[in-house]
Design an enzyme around this catalytic site. Structure first.
Site, PDB file in Angstrom:
ATOM      1  N   ARG A  94       6.082  19.651   3.260  1.00  0.00           N
ATOM      2  CA  ARG A  94       6.871  19.418   3.734  1.00  0.00           C
ATOM      3  C   ARG A  94       7.060  20.022   5.325  1.00  0.00           C
ATOM      4  NH1 ARG A  94       9.335  17.696  -1.057  1.00  0.00           N
ATOM      5  NH2 ARG A  94       9.409  15.281  -1.297  1.00  0.00           N
ATOM      6  N   LYS A 118      12.755  19.274  -1.964  1.00  0.00           N
ATOM      7  CA  LYS A 118      14.697  18.307  -1.241  1.00  0.00           C
ATOM      8  C   LYS A 118      15.130  18.557  -2.400  1.00  0.00           C
ATOM      9  CE  LYS A 118      12.881  14.194   1.697  1.00  0.00           C
ATOM     10  NZ  LYS A 118      12.111  12.828   1.755  1.00  0.00           N
ATOM     11  N   HIS A 187       3.157  15.149   8.558  1.00  0.00           N
ATOM     12  CA  HIS A 187       3.484  14.855   7.310  1.00  0.00           C
ATOM     13  C   HIS A 187       1.995  14.210   7.163  1.00  0.00           C
ATOM     14  CE1 HIS A 187       6.207  14.384   4.867  1.00  0.00           C
ATOM     15  NE2 HIS A 187       5.540  13.250   4.397  1.00  0.00           N
ATOM     16  N   ARG A 190      -0.018  16.156   4.417  1.00  0.00           N
ATOM     17  CA  ARG A 190       0.807  15.949   2.828  1.00  0.00           C
ATOM     18  C   ARG A 190      -0.225  14.877   2.764  1.00  0.00           C
ATOM     19  NH1 ARG A 190       5.320  16.801  -0.291  1.00  0.00           N
ATOM     20  NH2 ARG A 190       6.206  15.257  -1.161  1.00  0.00           N
ATOM     21  N   HIS A 213       7.618  14.811  -6.158  1.00  0.00           N
ATOM     22  CA  HIS A 213       8.848  13.530  -6.422  1.00  0.00           C
ATOM     23  C   HIS A 213       9.298  13.386  -7.507  1.00  0.00           C
ATOM     24  CE1 HIS A 213       5.459  11.373  -2.881  1.00  0.00           C
ATOM     25  NE2 HIS A 213       6.557  11.880  -2.651  1.00  0.00           N
ATOM     26  N   TYR A 222       0.155   6.029  -2.963  1.00  0.00           N
ATOM     27  CA  TYR A 222      -1.119   7.035  -2.218  1.00  0.00           C
ATOM     28  C   TYR A 222      -2.684   6.077  -3.468  1.00  0.00           C
ATOM     29  CZ  TYR A 222       1.933  10.308   0.214  1.00  0.00           C
ATOM     30  OH  TYR A 222       2.803  10.672   0.457  1.00  0.00           O
TER      31      TYR A 222
END
Length: 253
Positions: A94, A118, A187, A190, A213, A222
């Site tokens: 990110r 995150k 992004h 990514r 994630h 994806y």
């Protein structure tokens, strides 16, 4: 209230927008209940529509090469950008992760990064040979010129030797994509990283770990990108009874 949302739909609002509207009204309804204006939150009777997620835009390897090759590496900031965007693509980072990446968390010999994502969750991500090459050039030649005598823990710095900001990365990438003639955002690198891994045979759980994630369902988006490719291949190469998805041959109509 139902008529209002029907009207919103006729105005072209997406399911996601309507779902957000209902969430906002639910919160307002709870406020009215607390103030004793409503006896109960009537908005809770409304069901939120299931919002479909748009498939992420993905670049081909050739398009990514065009972007990276458009970088002028004759300057310290150009070498920095080549190393930075190579690393984003090679690791699926990110923009906040790469801007906050610390020198102490980059292990050149092992080709590994310790990334803080995150929720302050850490993960270890490997990077490839091309990223290693440009990162080595940046650390040896360009970064010392930029930081001079400053002590900066972040690995990527701007022309003043200060930690590069997310806004600065966005601005630089915008110029690169215009030069390369490729429609993309930072992004998108990514997204492309994840999709190319799956196309190469990586399993979904491994890609989830590499992306950081917390929920596998987030990574599964994806696989739908790949499904689109599979449908295209099927249409082009399969000489069966179905000429297009949902369209049958004339004899079957």
């Amino acid at each position: 209230m139902t008529y209002y949302f029907a009207f919103r739909k006729t105005q072209g609002c997406t399911s996601l927008t309507i779902a957000k509207d209902i969430s906002a009204l639910r919160a307002f309804g709870s406020y009215l209940v607390r103030k004793n204006i409503w006896q109960e939150n009537e908005v809770l009777l409304l069901d939120r529509p299931k919002a479909s997620r748009a498939l992420p835009k993905v670049l081909s390897v050739e398009e990514i090469d065009r972007i990276l090759d458009s970088i002028d590496v004759s300057t310290p900031t150009g070498i920095r950008d080549r190393a930075l965007f190579e690393l984003i693509y090679s690791c699926g980072l990110r923009i906040s992760e790469v801007s906050g990446l610390l020198i102490g968390n980059v292990h050149m010999k092992e080709k590994l990064l310790l990334v803080r994502g995150k929720g302050d969750k850490e993960r270890v991500v490997p990077f490839g040979n091309e990223a290693h090459k440009w990162l080595s050039v940046y650390l040896k030649e360009a970064r010392p010129v930029l930081v001079k005598q400053k002590i900066v823990p972040q690995i990527f710095v701007n022309y003043q030797g200060k930690p590069i900001s997310r806004k600065g990365i966005w601005k630089n990438f915008k110029q690169l994509r215009l030069s390369a003639g490729v429609d993309a955002k930072v992004h998108t690198l990514r997204h492309s990283f994840a999709t190319h891994l799956l196309e190469g045979g990586a399993d979904l759980r491994s890609v989830q770990e590499l992306l950081g994630h917390s929920d596998l369902s987030t990574t599964q988006i994806y696989t739908h990108v790949n499904d689109c490719d599979l449908q295209a291949y099927h249409r082009e190469f399969f000489p069966g009874h179905i000429t297009d998805f949902g369209d049958k041959d004339e004899d079957e109509k």
